[in-house]
Design a protein around this motif. Sequence first.
Motif, PDB file in Angstrom:
ATOM      1  N   MET B 231       0.714  -0.694  -0.284  1.00 10.47           N
ATOM      2  CA  MET B 231       0.346   0.600  -0.004  1.00 10.47           C
ATOM      3  C   MET B 231       1.270   1.341  -0.078  1.00 10.47           C
ATOM      4  N   GLY B 232       1.889   1.022   0.667  1.00  9.75           N
ATOM      5  CA  GLY B 232       2.923   2.267   0.532  1.00  9.75           C
ATOM      6  C   GLY B 232       3.157   2.236  -0.815  1.00  9.75           C
ATOM      7  N   PHE B 233       4.192   1.442  -1.087  1.00 15.91           N
ATOM      8  CA  PHE B 233       4.751   1.351  -2.034  1.00 15.91           C
ATOM      9  C   PHE B 233       3.568   2.138  -3.298  1.00 15.91           C
ATOM     10  N   ARG B 234       2.337   1.815  -3.413  1.00 11.68           N
ATOM     11  CA  ARG B 234       1.402   1.716  -3.950  1.00 11.68           C
ATOM     12  C   ARG B 234       0.928   3.473  -3.841  1.00 11.68           C
ATOM     13  N   ILE B 235       1.443   3.893  -3.135  1.00 12.39           N
ATOM     14  CA  ILE B 235       0.778   5.095  -2.363  1.00 12.39           C
ATOM     15  C   ILE B 235       2.091   6.449  -3.259  1.00 12.39           C
ATOM     16  N   SER B 236       3.345   5.722  -2.880  1.00 16.69           N
ATOM     17  CA  SER B 236       4.248   6.864  -3.406  1.00 16.69           C
ATOM     18  C   SER B 236       4.521   6.786  -4.312  1.00 16.69           C
ATOM     19  N   THR B 237       3.915   6.035  -5.157  1.00 18.57           N
ATOM     20  CA  THR B 237       4.207   5.833  -7.260  1.00 18.57           C
ATOM     21  C   THR B 237       3.356   6.381  -7.287  1.00 18.57           C
ATOM     22  N   GLU B 238       2.012   5.822  -7.626  1.00 22.51           N
ATOM     23  CA  GLU B 238       1.233   6.641  -7.984  1.00 22.51           C
ATOM     24  C   GLU B 238       0.577   7.902  -7.535  1.00 22.51           C
ATOM     25  N   VAL B 239       1.654   8.501  -6.887  1.00 27.28           N
ATOM     26  CA  VAL B 239       1.920   9.802  -6.061  1.00 27.28           C
ATOM     27  C   VAL B 239       2.171  10.351  -7.559  1.00 27.28           C
ATOM     28  N   GLY B 240       3.342   9.966  -7.735  1.00 29.85           N
ATOM     29  CA  GLY B 240       4.909  10.310  -7.768  1.00 29.85           C
ATOM     30  C   GLY B 240       3.624  10.357 -10.040  1.00 29.85           C
ATOM     31  N   ARG B 241       3.461   9.501 -10.864  1.00 30.68           N
ATOM     32  CA  ARG B 241       3.021   9.310 -11.906  1.00 30.68           C
ATOM     33  C   ARG B 241       1.142  10.398 -11.861  1.00 30.68           C
ATOM     34  N   LEU B 242       1.125  10.580 -10.789  1.00 33.16           N
ATOM     35  CA  LEU B 242      -0.617  11.994 -10.816  1.00 33.16           C
ATOM     36  C   LEU B 242      -1.672  11.179 -10.618  1.00 33.16           C
ATOM     37  N   SER B 243      -1.898  10.237 -10.762  1.00 27.00           N
ATOM     38  CA  SER B 243      -2.834   9.368 -11.002  1.00 27.00           C
ATOM     39  C   SER B 243      -3.419   9.020  -9.629  1.00 27.00           C
ATOM     40  N   LEU B 244      -3.593  10.058  -8.857  1.00 28.64           N
ATOM     41  CA  LEU B 244      -4.762  10.334  -7.782  1.00 28.64           C
ATOM     42  C   LEU B 244      -6.127   9.206  -7.275  1.00 28.64           C
ATOM     43  N   ASP B 245      -6.695   9.166  -8.581  1.00 30.24           N
ATOM     44  CA  ASP B 245      -7.564   7.806  -7.932  1.00 30.24           C
ATOM     45  C   ASP B 245      -7.657   6.656  -7.688  1.00 30.24           C
ATOM     46  N   MET B 246      -6.066   6.515  -8.054  1.00 23.64           N
ATOM     47  CA  MET B 246      -5.751   5.093  -7.427  1.00 23.64           C
ATOM     48  C   MET B 246      -5.314   5.361  -5.516  1.00 23.64           C
ATOM     49  N   VAL B 247      -4.287   6.842  -6.001  1.00 21.34           N
ATOM     50  CA  VAL B 247      -3.955   6.702  -4.200  1.00 21.34           C
ATOM     51  C   VAL B 247      -5.268   6.597  -3.208  1.00 21.34           C
ATOM     52  N   TRP B 248      -6.383   7.350  -3.873  1.00 22.18           N
ATOM     53  CA  TRP B 248      -7.485   7.285  -2.898  1.00 22.18           C
ATOM     54  C   TRP B 248      -7.941   6.350  -2.446  1.00 22.18           C
TER      55      TRP B 248
END
Lengths: 291, 281, 260
Positions: B231-248
């Motif tokens: 989960m932490g990995f996903r949050i930090s990488t998806e934030v980097g790719r600006l796909s915030l829907d996945m982060v949320w």
Amino acid sequence: MKRLWNRFGPVITVVFGIIVLWYVMAVALNSAWTIDKLGRTGGELSVVEHIADTWSQDKPKLPAPHQVVAEIWKTTVQKSITSKRSLIYHAWITLSATLAGFGLGTVLGILLAVGIVHNKAMNLSVMPWVIASQTIPILAIAPMIIVVLNAIGVTGLLPKAIISMYLSFFPVVVGMVKGFRSPDQMQLDQMRTWYASKWQTFWKLRWPSSMPYLFTSLKIGVAAALVGTIVAELPTGAVRGLGARLLAGSYYGQTIQIWSALLMAASLAAGLVAIVSLVERFTLRRMGMLR
Amino acid sequence: MNTTLVLGAIVFWLAAWGLNIWLSKQKQTRFIRVIVPVIFGITLLVVWELLVRGLNIKAVLLPPPSMIGAKFVDSLPILWADFQQTFIKGALSGYFIGCGAAFLTAIAIDRSPFLQKGLLPVGNFVAALPIIGMAPILVMWLGFGWQSKAAVVVIMVFFPMLVNTVQGLQAADHMQKDLMRTYAASYWQSLLKLRLPAAAPFIFNGLKISTTLALIGAIVAEFFGSPIVGMGFRISTEVGRLSLDMVWAEIAVAAMAGSAFYGVVSLLERAATFWHPSQRG
Amino acid sequence: MSSEVVIKAEHLSLTFETNDGPVHALQDVNLEIKRGEFVSFIGPSGCGKTTFLRVMADLEQPTGGSICVNGMTPAEARKARAYGYVFQAAGLYPWRTIGGNIRLPLEIMGIPKAEQAERVAKVLKLVHLEGFEKKFPWQLSGGMQQRASIARALAFDADLLLMDEPFGALDEIVRDHLNEQLLELWAETNKTICFVTHSIPEAVYLSTKIVVMSPRPGRVTDVIESTLPRERPLDIRETQEFLDIAHRVREGLRAGHGDE
């Protein structure tokens, strides 16, 4: 003398035990490297020399306490505080964001608690969510807030302060709702017999009664705010602040730098909590709530 | 800007708030206590949706809830894999080891008031420190796998749990202890029959605090390095790719996991300490 | 002695709705209290004596009948600050000095600063706590704290004093002493006092009128007009007249229990 020992002896013993354990762990964890180095260069070391080597490597797995202390000494006292390599400079970056966020979070938290205590609809609507928010890892949204705020041009202290604010906000709301409700029914009835207004009841009864709760939640809040700032300094390759030092240290395997940043963060936390405790003691004593 | 949607958001907010004010003036039944916060939560989501659409806020800044929901449903397998990696392997194993170790330590130092007097202030002190900062060190020692995350969790939960257990073991009052003495009960009898049950509310308090800490530790530790799942990995990488829907979506999983974890421990607490005033309501 | 009626209750009743069905805390209570009387309410727990006091103070709402306080409804009387209320616990604020505690209702009522000081000094003298103004409540004994709380109720000079088992938590010796002082204070100020207690000697010693109540449903079973003189030394409690009144109270309490 005996009273002093009774008071501080146990703590000193435990702290001493931790330091001894730390040195032993350093020998255990760093020996592999020493043996490896010997294998390459040849030669032999006595036990004493071997141990000495585990305590003086450049990039040890676990630096010995004196190495960390030396590093802190080097990066605080011996560097000008405006230098990018000064730990005090980084600590100040972290501390300023923490304090800004903590201050905001406390004020907003108290205001929301006032609303919850005085408004039934607000109590029923908001309070369950505030309690639920205590059980979820809100720290996880820190990277997102930083990046989004960066994208709309908000950088520097503010994004970090917002995360600190967010983290210190909830403990303050929960604590202050409890505090404002701590007067018992008899005290509220008493106010009623005097036909006191809501406002008078708040300032003369609820607010002073909530003081012990306020300080308890401030201690939790300030520690949470610091953690928030440090985590907020991790993403987007921040270059300033203790969190950035931790991350940089872990990229380049600079263990001594990590530990010194960690120790600095620990002293900041301890200092902040100690200041809140001091204000607490002073205030409660003045109010006569501490005997 | 779409004025209708913005106005719609304001009207919806006012209407829902009015409804809640009316509901909270009714007799406080169980139904009211559940429905009012639910209405409030739904209102927040609707207002969020309408405002994001009405003000044309870009999805890279704040995606509307409908988009997050769609992403959530689409990415269930990924979210499930992340959940297993971070929650089951990282947080849960660390939680059990950390809480277990703290409990055993508390029992071990139970007979030494000297050690207790030393460990309580130190434990309280450590509990206030930003222990999460240990994460990079543990990632270095134990690698990118879940073991390093579990280790972070162990350290994070150990001290709050230790402090609570030690305090709990001191909770039995003098009269109750004297009664045990009059029965000539042995140390272990008195521990099992009196002091551990009396300590249960404190122990559960420690366990409850630790649930949140465990999840935070496991997620944040992944920011310092992890395999390509978590989960932490996903949050930090998806934030980097600006796909915030996945982060949320990932945050929604974290929120659900956190409250479910806390809920389970609270249920266990209710079963074990039904006699305590705080549970008898 | 004037015979103006201060409290008048007619067919007063109060029913609490609880999960276990309705509880009749008060049923058909009729009572008149005249200015300057010292009235005790006595009965076992659950007989509604405290509830009756709380209805007078507008802390509970009656569900039937009517009650007048000073010719007003209890709510109006409360807003006119027509009574002082003394609770079972002193309930002094630990963060205020004794003087500060007594000043509290005066601040709330918006009385000017200079007058506040004057009144605090006056009531401290009435309860014999001169010199303790700057002390904090926890520096005082339980009996002294309760005296301070009486002073607080007297501070705004209401004619009516409502006291809910004010000495219930104190030991017998302190209690005797406070009873004596209370009578002295009553004689000095000529206030109307309603006093809830569950001690028979206390009720008989203090009162000009004793209201005996009994529970389930809470009701008045006997009203005894005391024949004792207003001037009462402590040893009046060994006189035959005192014992006769106490006997009648005890009979009244026993009769209340008969129908259970």
